[in-house]
Scaffold this motif. Structure first.
Motif, short mmCIF file in Angstrom:
data_model
loop_
_atom_site.label_atom_id
_atom_site.label_comp_id
_atom_site.label_asym_id
_atom_site.label_seq_id
_atom_site.Cartn_x
_atom_site.Cartn_y
_atom_site.Cartn_z
N ALA A 113 0.84 -1.20 0.00
CA ALA A 113 0.00 0.00 0.00
C ALA A 113 0.87 1.24 0.00
N VAL A 114 0.32 2.34 -0.52
CA VAL A 114 0.96 3.64 -0.49
C VAL A 114 0.64 4.31 0.85
N VAL A 115 1.65 4.82 1.51
CA VAL A 115 1.44 5.58 2.74
C VAL A 115 1.25 7.05 2.36
N THR A 116 0.10 7.61 2.72
CA THR A 116 -0.17 8.99 2.37
C THR A 116 0.26 9.97 3.45
N ALA A 117 0.30 9.50 4.71
CA ALA A 117 0.66 10.40 5.81
C ALA A 117 1.11 9.58 7.00
N LEU A 153 -1.65 9.88 22.30
CA LEU A 153 -2.66 10.37 21.37
C LEU A 153 -2.04 10.48 19.99
N ARG A 154 -2.78 9.99 18.95
CA ARG A 154 -2.23 10.03 17.59
C ARG A 154 -3.33 10.38 16.60
N SER A 155 -3.00 11.27 15.67
CA SER A 155 -3.93 11.67 14.62
C SER A 155 -3.14 12.27 13.46
N ASN A 156 -3.67 12.13 12.25
CA ASN A 156 -3.03 12.80 11.11
C ASN A 156 -3.60 14.19 10.87
N ASP A 157 -4.52 14.63 11.76
CA ASP A 157 -5.10 15.97 11.71
C ASP A 157 -4.52 16.79 12.86
N PRO A 158 -3.63 17.75 12.59
CA PRO A 158 -2.97 18.48 13.68
C PRO A 158 -3.94 19.25 14.56
N ALA A 159 -4.99 19.82 13.98
CA ALA A 159 -5.96 20.57 14.78
C ALA A 159 -6.72 19.64 15.71
N PHE A 160 -7.10 18.48 15.21
CA PHE A 160 -7.84 17.55 16.06
C PHE A 160 -6.94 16.96 17.14
N LEU A 161 -5.68 16.73 16.81
CA LEU A 161 -4.75 16.22 17.80
C LEU A 161 -4.61 17.20 18.96
N GLU A 162 -4.53 18.49 18.65
CA GLU A 162 -4.45 19.50 19.70
C GLU A 162 -5.75 19.57 20.50
N GLN A 198 6.63 14.06 24.84
CA GLN A 198 7.09 13.91 23.45
C GLN A 198 5.95 14.29 22.51
N GLU A 199 6.28 14.97 21.41
CA GLU A 199 5.26 15.25 20.41
C GLU A 199 5.90 15.36 19.04
N THR A 200 5.17 14.91 18.04
CA THR A 200 5.57 15.08 16.64
C THR A 200 4.35 15.55 15.86
N VAL A 201 4.59 16.34 14.85
CA VAL A 201 3.48 16.83 14.03
C VAL A 201 3.15 15.79 12.96
N PRO A 202 1.91 15.76 12.48
CA PRO A 202 1.59 14.86 11.36
C PRO A 202 2.41 15.22 10.13
N VAL A 203 2.74 14.22 9.34
CA VAL A 203 3.57 14.41 8.15
C VAL A 203 2.82 13.88 6.94
N THR A 204 2.77 14.66 5.87
CA THR A 204 2.15 14.24 4.62
C THR A 204 3.23 13.78 3.65
N CYS A 205 3.05 12.60 3.08
CA CYS A 205 4.01 12.10 2.11
C CYS A 205 3.86 12.85 0.78
N ASP A 206 4.92 12.84 -0.01
CA ASP A 206 4.98 13.65 -1.21
C ASP A 206 4.02 13.16 -2.29
N THR A 207 3.26 14.08 -2.87
CA THR A 207 2.23 13.72 -3.85
C THR A 207 2.83 13.10 -5.11
N LYS A 208 3.91 13.68 -5.63
CA LYS A 208 4.50 13.17 -6.87
C LYS A 208 5.14 11.80 -6.67
N LEU A 209 5.85 11.64 -5.56
CA LEU A 209 6.44 10.33 -5.28
C LEU A 209 5.34 9.28 -5.09
N ASN A 210 4.28 9.66 -4.41
CA ASN A 210 3.17 8.73 -4.20
C ASN A 210 2.49 8.35 -5.50
N GLU A 211 2.41 9.31 -6.42
CA GLU A 211 1.81 8.99 -7.71
C GLU A 211 2.65 7.96 -8.45
#
Length: 425
Positions: free
Chosen positions: A207-211, A289-298, A325-338
């Motif tokens: 599978a492709v990882v989007t985020a 706590l984990r989410s790919n939506d930074p606003a919802f995570l906060e 510990q905290e990390t921000v959500p990360v979005t994978c690159d659109t062109k590489l994913n394509e």
């Protein structure tokens, strides 16, 4: 024609060899800087050397091998994963991505593929963070974001990170120069087991990882009043464990209600000075706590803190809330994913897009480079467990997809009008 099943067997053989190197003879454990870790590092470096790569071990213990482009001023595309493990681990999480990366580069060299950019294979030294409770040590050095204040951090034996680096024969002064400069990055690619059940349930190999989901890890300490279990009336107690228990159930309830946006977990619980005949006065627990939506995570973070305060007030309990510990959500690159999606479909498989709830080395790398990840089906989604397993046919499918992906990348780069300044994103 490439025999992907044979290549997968060779990859699995190396995975098994590395799994035989462990800090404990009864299960797989290789944590940063240990004797087994160093032995595994040497084996990986030997494999890189046998593949004809220019190899070195950097100051944080990353094993690095370069396939150098003949093109002047060439940028660098990194293929990587980690070589460290959790305690009592499976053998695929991390090492599979490193060894598959080695196979991919060996195949390019064998067929004499023209390389318009440098390829660097990296076995990151510490992604899991077991020894010093701080993740991404290896990839942060490569990304240039390593925090020098971590050098004084100590493990359970009282040994500092700086002392471990020196014991490995390295010097902390070298850490800044081990980074790949931001202008030299072309991209980053990692192959990793899914660590979840989606591909297993759908019977699809990749599978492709989007985020990659963002994380907040909190330590919560509840303080009540210890007392005799036989003499303090029920309506006069300040039971810290009951407050913690109520909070834990609220965490589960909130996570379930928001399951499409979040996962929430309490994985550790410590009753201080516990005894069967004592009302618990001090209790601590973790919150993840984990989410790919930074606003919802906060929002989730603030909401759970508010709920904790409310229930503690009702029970006359005080609490301490510490973000560790905290990390921000990360979005994978659109062109590489394509390109990755096209490679999956051209190989005859359904394209599935997934968000990773687990953290990966791509998180710090994303600060300086476009990133892409390919998930691989694993048995029942089990990970961080000796039952972790990947079928040989799925490994063969992964190599086929990754071969195509790299060839798309090379061909696309060669057809660019300005190869030196090509930006994937």
């Amino acid at each position: 024609m490439t025999d992907y099943l044979q290549r997968a067997e060779n990859v699995l053989d190396k995975i098994n060899q590395l799994a035989g190197i462990s800090d404990d003879p009864t299960f797989v454990t290789r944590t940063f800087g240990t004797k087994a870790f160093l032995q595994g590092s040497r084996l990986i470096q030997t494999w890189m050397q046998e593949a004809g790569l220019q190899t070195r071990v950097d100051a944080i213990g990353n094993v690095r091998g370069r396939f150098v482009s003949p093109m002047a001023g060439a940028k660098t595309f990194v293929i990587a994963s980690h070589m460290d493990t959790v305690v009592n681990a499976g053998k695929f999480d991390g090492p599979m991505g490193v060894i598959m990366g080695l196979d991919l580069i060996e195949n390019l060299r064998q067929f004499g593929k023209a390389l318009p950019f440098n390829l660097e294979l990296i076995a990151f030294s510490d992604e899991e963070g077991v020894r010093f409770h701080t993740t991404y040590l290896g990839s942060k050095v490569v990304a240039g974001s390593f925090d020098p204040s971590l050098l004084v951090k100590k493990d359970e034996s009282g040994t500092s990170l700086s002392e471990v680096i020196q014991a490995m024969g390295e010097t902390t002064d070298q850490l800044p120069s081990d980074a790949i400069a931001p202008d030299d990055w072309l991209g980053y690619f990692e192959i990793h087991i899914e660590q979840g059940p989606v591909l297993y349930e759908r019977q699809v190999p990749v599978a492709v990882v989007t985020a990659i989901a963002g994380q907040k890890r909190i330590e919560v300490t509840f303080t009540g009043m210890a007392g005799h279990a036989g003499t303090v009336p029920m309506d006069m107690r300040q039971d810290a464990l009951c407050a913690a228990a109520e909070f834990i159930l609220e965490v589960e309830k909130f996570g379930f209600a928001n399951r499409h946006n979040l996962v929430s977990t309490v994985g550790k619980l410590n009753v201080i000075n516990a005894a069967s005949n004592v009302i618990p006065g001090d209790v601590s627990c973790s919150l993840d706590l984990r989410s790919n939506d930074p606003a919802f995570l906060e929002y989730a973070y603030r909401n759970m803190q508010k709920q904790c305060a409310s229930l503690c007030a009702e029970r006359s309990i005080t609490f301490q809330w510490k973000l560790i510990q905290e990390t921000v959500p990360v979005t994978c690159d659109t062109k590489l994913n394509e390109m990755l999606g096209q490679a999956i479909q051209a190989s005859g498989y359904e394209r599935i897009d997934l968000v990773s709830g687990a953290g990966h080395d791509g998180v710090p790398i994303s600060q300086v480079s476009p990133i892409a990840m390919l998930f691989v089906r694993c048995f029942q989604g089990i990970s961080h467990n000796p039952l972790e397993n990947v079928e040989l046919t799925d490994m063969a499918a992964t190599l086929q997809v990754a071969d195509r992906f790299l060839n798309y990348l090379i061909d696309g780069f060669c057809h660019s009008d300005d190869r030196r300044n090509l930006k994937i994103s």
